[in-house]
Write an enzyme that holds these catalytic residues in place. Sequence first.
Site, mmCIF file in Angstrom:
data_model
loop_
_atom_site.group_PDB
_atom_site.id
_atom_site.type_symbol
_atom_site.label_atom_id
_atom_site.label_comp_id
_atom_site.label_asym_id
_atom_site.label_seq_id
_atom_site.Cartn_x
_atom_site.Cartn_y
_atom_site.Cartn_z
ATOM 1 N N ASP A 1 7.363 -27.481 44.931
ATOM 2 C CA ASP A 1 6.284 -27.108 45.848
ATOM 3 C C ASP A 1 5.834 -28.279 46.707
ATOM 4 O OD1 ASP A 1 6.284 -24.517 44.967
ATOM 5 O OD2 ASP A 1 4.491 -24.694 43.726
ATOM 6 N N GLY B 1 -1.685 -19.175 55.117
ATOM 7 C CA GLY B 1 -0.283 -18.933 55.453
ATOM 8 C C GLY B 1 0.624 -18.668 54.275
ATOM 9 N N GLY B 2 0.064 -18.639 53.063
ATOM 10 C CA GLY B 2 0.894 -18.413 51.885
ATOM 11 C C GLY B 2 1.852 -19.551 51.605
ATOM 12 N N SER C 1 -2.711 -27.959 26.596
ATOM 13 C CA SER C 1 -1.941 -27.032 25.773
ATOM 14 C C SER C 1 -2.846 -25.944 25.229
ATOM 15 C CB SER C 1 -1.267 -27.773 24.613
ATOM 16 O OG SER C 1 -2.245 -28.382 23.770
ATOM 17 N N CYS D 1 10.504 -17.410 37.331
ATOM 18 C CA CYS D 1 9.680 -16.944 38.445
ATOM 19 C C CYS D 1 9.691 -15.427 38.593
ATOM 20 C CB CYS D 1 10.138 -17.606 39.738
ATOM 21 S SG CYS D 1 9.723 -19.360 39.828
ATOM 22 N N LYS E 1 6.303 -13.571 37.853
ATOM 23 C CA LYS E 1 5.143 -13.678 38.734
ATOM 24 C C LYS E 1 4.508 -12.317 38.988
ATOM 25 C CE LYS E 1 6.287 -17.746 41.567
ATOM 26 N NZ LYS E 1 6.528 -18.209 42.947
ATOM 27 N N ASP F 1 10.055 -23.110 49.897
ATOM 28 C CA ASP F 1 11.115 -23.033 48.900
ATOM 29 C C ASP F 1 11.287 -21.574 48.495
ATOM 30 O OD1 ASP F 1 8.786 -22.879 47.381
ATOM 31 O OD2 ASP F 1 9.509 -24.212 45.798
#
EC number: 2.7.9.3
Length: 333
Positions: free
Chosen positions: A94, A51-52, A144, A17, A20, A227
């Site tokens: 998520d 609200g993200g 893929s 992450c 990002k 999260d």
Amino acid sequence: MRSMAHRLTQYAHGGGCACKIPPGELEDIVRGLAGTVPDSPAGELLVGLDGGDDAAAVRLDGDRAVIATTDFFTPVVDDPYDWGRIAATNALSDVYAMGGTPLVALNLLCWPRETLPFELATEVLRGGGDVCAKAGCHLAGGHSVDDPEPKYGLAVTGLASAEALLRNDGGRPGLPLSLTKPLGVGVLNTRHKATGESFPEAVEVMTTLNADAAKAAVAAGHRCATDVTGFGLLGHLYKLARASGVTAVVDSAAVPVLDAARAAVREGYVSGGTRRNLDWVRPHTDLTSVSEETALLLADAQTSGGLLVAGELPGAPVIGELVPRGEHVVVVR
């Protein structure tokens, strides 16, 4: 970690992450985009861009809501099976972060077919499949692409109660803040990429599903959660407090951190993503009571981190509270 001829982390510009797009830049990109279709036959959009939040939610009928999300990233560890497990756990998170149950997932695989053997891709997919099986989520096909940089993740669909969604904007003054996993996997992953050292404790954190925490949060009647992933604890907490119109006060001494993480920060194993996270939240955060080392850990770009819940959860430390909006959106003590 398996002994391998190919170190997957060396084929990626960033890991997990931490690769990002920085949060401030991302908000500039999506600002003004609309996803709501009035009177859509597809159902009422309950949660979108505003609200993200961690995923989108649409009311199907009555109290049933469908949750849709996707997440994929570059290798965060060298072991392909572990990378597959971590990426799948992260994508499923998520859905859990919004109080849902994952139903079906699709593989998303980008692979440098002329550089890395397909046997490694098979291991990545096997890791993702094992995590989905553990979660009781069907894994059916996917997509893929031949890509110079390896990437893997999932597109996930889940179900939740429309009236019991966990959302960024559900925080209220007086609620405690609970965190279900320790911080520090970002700096340990950065050290792993640089040195090849393995950190089984970090892999264990990143492959632990947030399913039980989500169920406990919904059962307790909590309605605000997120999260903690690429934007770090401070970044995700800032988004939650901003959306809820409150200030979040963090007790830095109460925040759990993996044992080896503090040494990794002191020795300079801090990703560019973590530093960008801190730069983003700094104007909105009172950090005067803590050291730069502590601030970096709180901004550490997590991969497959825990749930941050506005409310108490069994077994999860309380790391702060929400209070009426003050001068800063986040205060760290």
